[in-house]
Design a protein around this motif. Sequence first.
Motif, PDB file in Angstrom:
ATOM      1  N   GLN A   1      26.882  27.082 -22.155  1.00  0.00           N
ATOM      2  CA  GLN A   1      26.776  25.684 -21.747  1.00  0.00           C
ATOM      3  C   GLN A   1      28.080  24.931 -22.003  1.00  0.00           C
ATOM      4  O   GLN A   1      28.538  24.171 -21.158  1.00  0.00           O
ATOM      5  CB  GLN A   1      25.617  25.004 -22.467  1.00  0.00           C
ATOM      6  N   GLY A   2      28.672  25.152 -23.169  1.00  0.00           N
ATOM      7  CA  GLY A   2      29.945  24.504 -23.469  1.00  0.00           C
ATOM      8  C   GLY A   2      31.034  24.944 -22.504  1.00  0.00           C
ATOM      9  O   GLY A   2      31.844  24.136 -22.041  1.00  0.00           O
ATOM     10  N   LYS A   3      31.040  26.235 -22.167  1.00  0.00           N
ATOM     11  CA  LYS A   3      32.027  26.755 -21.214  1.00  0.00           C
ATOM     12  C   LYS A   3      31.821  26.128 -19.838  1.00  0.00           C
ATOM     13  O   LYS A   3      32.772  25.764 -19.149  1.00  0.00           O
ATOM     14  CB  LYS A   3      31.914  28.277 -21.138  1.00  0.00           C
ATOM     15  N   GLY A   4      30.553  25.974 -19.434  1.00  0.00           N
ATOM     16  CA  GLY A   4      30.256  25.336 -18.149  1.00  0.00           C
ATOM     17  C   GLY A   4      30.700  23.879 -18.120  1.00  0.00           C
ATOM     18  O   GLY A   4      31.272  23.408 -17.129  1.00  0.00           O
ATOM     19  N   HIS A   5      30.459  23.165 -19.208  1.00  0.00           N
ATOM     20  CA  HIS A   5      30.916  21.770 -19.296  1.00  0.00           C
ATOM     21  C   HIS A   5      32.434  21.699 -19.217  1.00  0.00           C
ATOM     22  O   HIS A   5      32.994  20.831 -18.541  1.00  0.00           O
ATOM     23  CB  HIS A   5      30.447  21.122 -20.598  1.00  0.00           C
ATOM     24  N   ASN A   6      33.087  22.618 -19.905  1.00  0.00           N
ATOM     25  CA  ASN A   6      34.553  22.652 -19.907  1.00  0.00           C
ATOM     26  C   ASN A   6      35.084  22.856 -18.487  1.00  0.00           C
ATOM     27  O   ASN A   6      35.997  22.157 -18.046  1.00  0.00           O
ATOM     28  CB  ASN A   6      35.039  23.757 -20.839  1.00  0.00           C
ATOM     29  N   GLN A   7      34.505  23.795 -17.753  1.00  0.00           N
ATOM     30  CA  GLN A   7      34.956  24.075 -16.387  1.00  0.00           C
ATOM     31  C   GLN A   7      34.706  22.876 -15.471  1.00  0.00           C
ATOM     32  O   GLN A   7      35.556  22.525 -14.650  1.00  0.00           O
ATOM     33  CB  GLN A   7      34.260  25.319 -15.841  1.00  0.00           C
TER      34      GLN A   7
END
Length: 80
Positions: free
Chosen positions: A17-23
């Motif tokens: 989820q954090g990686k998706g938000h970052n992208q």
Amino acid sequence: MKVSAIRTLKKEVVGRQGKGHNQTLDGMGFNNINEIRQGKYFEIDVKESDPIKAKEIVEDMCNKLLANLVIENYKIIETQ
């Protein structure tokens, strides 16, 4: 007495989820972010008036149920 705790993934665990938000934020022009880590916030109202005992009760809850200690850390952040 209210006790607050935060549960987060351990550093070595990649949070999807954090990686998706970052992208997504990078695509919106927020390209100055190194990493986003997501967690969960708990506010627990314990039937205990002693702050030390209340904290111990919530720590026990985190150790037994609220956090998966294999992949997560938790931190007691506030006692009221």
